[in-house]
Motif scaffolding. Sequence first.
Motif, mmCIF file in Angstrom:
data_model
loop_
_atom_site.group_PDB
_atom_site.id
_atom_site.type_symbol
_atom_site.label_atom_id
_atom_site.label_comp_id
_atom_site.label_asym_id
_atom_site.label_seq_id
_atom_site.Cartn_x
_atom_site.Cartn_y
_atom_site.Cartn_z
ATOM 1 N N ALA A 1 14.528 19.708 -6.909
ATOM 2 C CA ALA A 1 14.497 19.113 -8.167
ATOM 3 C C ALA A 1 15.493 19.890 -9.051
ATOM 4 C CB ALA A 1 13.302 18.267 -8.004
ATOM 5 N N PRO A 2 16.400 20.100 -9.271
ATOM 6 C CA PRO A 2 16.902 21.039 -10.792
ATOM 7 C C PRO A 2 16.903 20.628 -11.719
ATOM 8 C CG PRO A 2 18.741 19.302 -9.501
ATOM 9 C CD PRO A 2 17.497 19.255 -8.061
ATOM 10 N N TYR A 3 15.984 19.507 -12.262
ATOM 11 C CA TYR A 3 16.008 19.367 -13.046
ATOM 12 C C TYR A 3 14.481 18.983 -13.715
ATOM 13 C CZ TYR A 3 21.119 17.925 -12.502
ATOM 14 O OH TYR A 3 22.086 17.473 -12.286
ATOM 15 N N GLY A 4 13.404 18.594 -12.662
ATOM 16 C CA GLY A 4 12.127 19.484 -12.719
ATOM 17 C C GLY A 4 11.263 18.209 -11.783
ATOM 18 N N PRO A 5 10.260 17.917 -13.315
ATOM 19 C CA PRO A 5 9.205 16.373 -12.358
ATOM 20 C C PRO A 5 9.864 15.632 -13.393
ATOM 21 C CG PRO A 5 8.300 17.912 -13.945
ATOM 22 C CD PRO A 5 9.510 18.411 -14.060
ATOM 23 N N VAL A 6 11.099 15.500 -13.002
ATOM 24 C CA VAL A 6 11.842 14.152 -12.592
ATOM 25 C C VAL A 6 11.106 13.140 -12.050
ATOM 26 C CG1 VAL A 6 13.994 14.465 -13.666
ATOM 27 C CG2 VAL A 6 13.299 14.054 -11.076
ATOM 28 N N PRO A 7 11.266 11.641 -12.443
ATOM 29 C CA PRO A 7 10.623 10.514 -11.300
ATOM 30 C C PRO A 7 10.619 10.796 -9.911
ATOM 31 C CG PRO A 7 11.869 9.797 -13.525
ATOM 32 C CD PRO A 7 12.158 10.958 -12.944
ATOM 33 N N TRP A 8 11.341 10.802 -9.892
ATOM 34 C CA TRP A 8 11.816 10.735 -8.144
ATOM 35 C C TRP A 8 10.573 12.003 -7.907
ATOM 36 C CZ3 TRP A 8 12.296 14.663 -5.239
ATOM 37 C CH2 TRP A 8 13.875 16.212 -5.545
ATOM 38 N N VAL A 9 10.614 12.977 -8.707
ATOM 39 C CA VAL A 9 10.060 13.581 -7.861
ATOM 40 C C VAL A 9 8.117 13.388 -7.415
ATOM 41 C CG1 VAL A 9 9.254 16.241 -8.293
ATOM 42 C CG2 VAL A 9 11.394 15.744 -8.818
ATOM 43 N N HIS B 1 8.696 27.374 -10.357
ATOM 44 C CA HIS B 1 7.935 26.520 -11.153
ATOM 45 C C HIS B 1 7.817 25.154 -12.107
ATOM 46 C CE1 HIS B 1 8.215 29.182 -14.475
ATOM 47 N NE2 HIS B 1 7.970 28.728 -15.545
ATOM 48 N N LEU B 2 10.015 25.432 -12.617
ATOM 49 C CA LEU B 2 10.767 24.521 -12.922
ATOM 50 C C LEU B 2 11.591 23.569 -12.457
ATOM 51 C CD1 LEU B 2 11.885 27.602 -15.810
ATOM 52 C CD2 LEU B 2 9.839 25.369 -16.327
ATOM 53 N N HIS B 3 11.010 24.093 -11.283
ATOM 54 C CA HIS B 3 12.250 22.871 -10.049
ATOM 55 C C HIS B 3 11.435 23.149 -9.000
ATOM 56 C CE1 HIS B 3 15.503 24.339 -12.877
ATOM 57 N NE2 HIS B 3 15.133 26.160 -12.798
ATOM 58 N N PRO B 4 11.161 21.670 -8.731
ATOM 59 C CA PRO B 4 10.019 21.493 -7.464
ATOM 60 C C PRO B 4 10.714 21.443 -5.817
ATOM 61 C CG PRO B 4 9.157 20.127 -9.166
ATOM 62 C CD PRO B 4 11.120 20.487 -9.707
#
Length: 156
Positions: A72-80, A144-147
């Motif tokens: 997840a390059p953009y962080g904890p977005v909804p799909w994460v 921690h920024l990119h799950p």
Amino acid sequence: MAGPGGAAAAGPRRTYARHRLHGVENAVTTVLTRAGLIPHSWVLTTIGRRTGRERRNPVTVVDVGGRRWLVAPYGPVPWVLNTRAAGEVRLTRRAATQRFRVREVGADEAGPVLKAYARTARATRPYFGASLDDPPDVFAREAHLHPVFELLPATA
């Protein structure tokens, strides 16, 4: 940003924010990905943690150490958040759909995966503080920024 020898204050150079054409861009990219026209990309299907409805997003899958990884390059977005809640996902490319269990990994395991991901998914590089020349431990500092999720075979 990374300095000489990889000494870095890890953190993204750019912060992700949805723009007004996000939905259109996502729909077009999903169609192209489903058709198999974008290398390393798959259509990720998750189940909405609140709605229970299917959600689809184009994602890049990387192979590292003989294992497959979802980043997840953009962080904890909804799909994460949906992936964490469900513990499983589906990936579709061309006519093939595969189910996977997922295992979110810590920084040490994520470092080499994030480095491989940054090499593969060029469009996301501005979101990483580490540069391609940095060792995996510099990428691990911003894990921690990119799950990162390992894709595991689904149980029947």
